[in-house]
Write a protein that holds these residues in place. Structure first.
Motif, PDB file in Angstrom:
ATOM      1  N   PHE A 110       3.919   7.370   0.816  1.00  0.00           N
ATOM      2  CA  PHE A 110       2.859   6.954   1.158  1.00  0.00           C
ATOM      3  C   PHE A 110       2.515   5.429   0.518  1.00  0.00           C
ATOM      4  O   PHE A 110       2.186   4.501   1.034  1.00  0.00           O
ATOM      5  N   GLN A 111       2.719   5.561  -0.992  1.00  0.00           N
ATOM      6  CA  GLN A 111       2.736   4.205  -1.627  1.00  0.00           C
ATOM      7  C   GLN A 111       3.565   3.190  -1.299  1.00  0.00           C
ATOM      8  O   GLN A 111       3.186   1.994  -1.361  1.00  0.00           O
ATOM      9  N   VAL A 112       4.908   3.555  -1.062  1.00  0.00           N
ATOM     10  CA  VAL A 112       5.724   2.631  -0.705  1.00  0.00           C
ATOM     11  C   VAL A 112       5.334   1.953   0.694  1.00  0.00           C
ATOM     12  O   VAL A 112       5.342   0.630   0.557  1.00  0.00           O
ATOM     13  N   VAL A 113       4.985   2.612   1.714  1.00  0.00           N
ATOM     14  CA  VAL A 113       4.615   2.064   2.917  1.00  0.00           C
ATOM     15  C   VAL A 113       3.343   1.204   2.847  1.00  0.00           C
ATOM     16  O   VAL A 113       3.308   0.109   3.710  1.00  0.00           O
ATOM     17  N   GLU A 114       2.591   1.557   1.979  1.00  0.00           N
ATOM     18  CA  GLU A 114       1.412   0.702   1.673  1.00  0.00           C
ATOM     19  C   GLU A 114       1.684  -0.695   0.971  1.00  0.00           C
ATOM     20  O   GLU A 114       1.181  -1.537   1.137  1.00  0.00           O
ATOM     21  N   ARG A 115       2.371  -0.260  -0.168  1.00  0.00           N
ATOM     22  CA  ARG A 115       2.836  -1.669  -1.266  1.00  0.00           C
ATOM     23  C   ARG A 115       3.608  -2.624  -0.314  1.00  0.00           C
ATOM     24  O   ARG A 115       3.580  -3.890  -0.724  1.00  0.00           O
TER      25      ARG A 115
END
Length: 561
Positions: free
Chosen positions: A424-429
């Protein structure tokens, strides 16, 4: 500066004047010393170096000159108190100084750091503080091998402490097993005693029936101990005396041993904390560079040990990472190609295998730090290549490659410790990797993986679509097709989960909403998916859950328009 680093008006360290006056006092002919504390050969070596450094003009002195002079001076003061330690330090410092002065050995900094590490184990608190101050002076010139020397000392110190804890655990296990055996024996003895008591009670009842006259208490006489009995008691005391004395001594020795082990453990923790001070100084003054980034996996492995889940070492490591994540951009120098060889695989391994969620988060945050800096670095100039050379990997490909291992483990490993929140954090960042993540997740959704993993994939796709990114829409048809196949599988089960069915249909709905929002023509609904949705409407789930029936009708209507 600390008090032990301050200088007086003439530019010299105040300890220079203190040591000079002390030596003049103890070598004076007008005084008679009760204890011989003169060290003529040591003073000669000491002052030869100090005079050499003092002979240079202030503006010509290097940081190394000041560092060596300070260490020589305080070693000289230690000669008055701990001559054996002082002599050992003085000899090592002098050899290191000669190598630095003559430039005969480029590895003198490594020798110097090794010396500072050994000083951290001394009783003198002053020398330990001086060691930290001197490390700050020379840390900017350290190479990767010297930094690894520091981390090896940290790891080895922790290994020694673990050995003691394992021995204690084995002893406790032996004691526990012994106590269990004793309890079993005691229980057996108690049962035998109860049986004997029952038998004796029956005998007593029989005897009472046979008795004609009760015993008169007045006729009872006091029991007298004869001389023979007294001699037997004395012999018994003499026989048991040595055994009792040895038992008491054994208890005393055992208590002293445990106390010594506890003191040793405290000293080992203090030693590790002081080495962590070196690591913190290194990251503060040098920054996060190709040579210093190797300390991160070692710190995480150390903090991830169950025996160090709390305490001063764990807290110190967390403080170091807090400072690392707040580091200024000019001190953040990342060679991504070098990081992929050692540091990144180590961090990936920690994310995949470490049971501690906190340590996993720290490893993940470090990966984010590396990738973010890599993306911000300017692209290097590349030579023109022929058209058949193939696609050149981009920075986005590098970033996706870092987290691809974690994504694969999340979706394919039944015993995974990975968390979907990382993706989730990867696709957000990192928006540029959303297309690659979507393709990877969609391919796994149509493969032979567990139902739980497939629902994880559904949740990931919903999260990616929430950003309304056009990159993810290239896989729309494949997503709809795999969702239809999954719906058919779910409905074919004996007790289909309404939650699973609902999430699949929500994904179809969100895909249509994003396509409309991005002004992209929504894909047509595959026949297999349309059939699966009709089966949902005709199932008992739709009759039981009105919201599920309403959601299914909305999706069919949206794609039919």
């Amino acid at each position: 500066k600390q008090w032990y680093q301050r200088r007086v008006r003439d530019g010299r360290y105040w300890v220079y004047h203190l040591l000079s006056s002390s030596i003049s006092l103890v070598t004076s002919d007008s005084l008679s010393l009760l204890v011989d504390i003169t060290q003529e050969s040591e003073w000669r070596v000491l002052w030869s170096v100090i005079d050499e450094v003092e002979g240079k003009a202030l503006e010509q002195r290097t940081e190394e000159d000041w560092a060596f002079e300070l260490l020589f001076l305080h070693t000289g003061m230690l000669l008055f108190e701990e001559q054996s330690h002082a002599n050992a330090i003085l000899n090592d410092v002098h050899q290191c100084y000669e190598k630095q002065k003559t430039k005969s050995d480029d590895k003198w900094r490594g020798v110097f750091v090794d010396l500072l590490i050994s000083i951290l184990s001394y009783e003198s608190a002053l020398l330990r503080k001086i060691a930290s101050s001197l490390f700050r002076v020379i840390c900017k010139g350290l190479d990767a091998d010297t930094i690894q020397l520091i981390m090896d000392a940290l790891s080895n110190a922790g290994t020694e402490g673990e050995g003691d804890e394992e021995e204690e655990g084995e002893e406790e296990d032996e004691n526990d097993s012994g106590s269990e055996e004793e309890e079993e024996e005691d229980s057996e003895e108690d049962e035998e005693e109860e049986e004997e008591e029952e038998d004796s009670d029956e005998d007593m009842d029989d005897e009472e029936e046979m008795m004609v006259e009760p015993i008169d208490d007045g006729e009872s006489e006091d029991i007298e101990i004869g001389d023979a009995d007294e001699e037997e008691l004395k012999k018994e005391d003499e026989r048991l005396g040595p055994a009792l004395s040895s038992l008491i001594q054994f208890r005393k020795d055992e208590k002293a041993f445990k106390k010594e082990k506890a003191v040793k453990k405290v000293k080992m923790v203090q030693f590790q904390v002081k080495i962590l001070d070196f690591v913190e100084i290194l990251l503060e003054d040098v920054g996060f560079t190709p040579s210093t980034m190797t300390v991160v996996p070692t710190l995480l492995r150390l903090a991830g040990k169950p025996s160090l889940s709390e305490g001063p070492i764990h807290s110190r490591i967390l403080a170091i990472f807090k400072g690392l994540f707040a580091i200024k951009s000019e001190k953040l120098i990342v060679d991504f190609s070098e990081a992929k060889k050692s540091v990144i695989p180590e961090l990936q391994k920690i994310v995949l295998k470490c049971p501690s969620k906190k340590i996993q988060q720290l490893a993940t945050q470090t990966l984010f730090l590396l990738c973010k800096k890599h993306l911000s670095n300017p692209e290097p100039k590349k030579k023109k290549r022929k058209s058949n050379a193939g696609k050149t990997p981009t920075k986005s490909d590098d970033v996706f490659g870092v987290f691809q291992v974690i994504l694969e483990d999340l979706l394919s490993n039944k015993n995974t410790k990975s968390d979907k929140n990382v993706i989730f954090q990867v696709v957000e960042r990192f928006p540029d990797v959303r297309g690659d993540v979507t393709s990877q997740v969609t391919s796994y959704l149509s493969s032979d993986i567990t139902l739980f993993a497939k629902m994880q994939a559904i949740a990931l796709l919903q999260r990616i679509l929430s950003f309304a990114d056009a990159k993810v829409l290239s896989n729309s048809e494949k997503i709809l097709s795999t969702v239809g196949s999954l719906l058919s599988t779910l409905l074919g089960a004996d007790n289909p989960s309404p939650h699973h069915v609902r999430e699949c249909i929500k994904l179809c709905q969100r895909l249509h909403v994003v396509s409309t929002k991005m002004e992209v023509t929504p894909p047509s609904l595959p026949s297999a998916t349309s059939t699966a949705l009709e089966e949902v409407l005709a199932s008992d789930l739709a009759a039981k859950y009105n919201d599920l029936s309403s959601l299914t009708k909305k999706v069919i209507s949206a794609y039919s328009a």
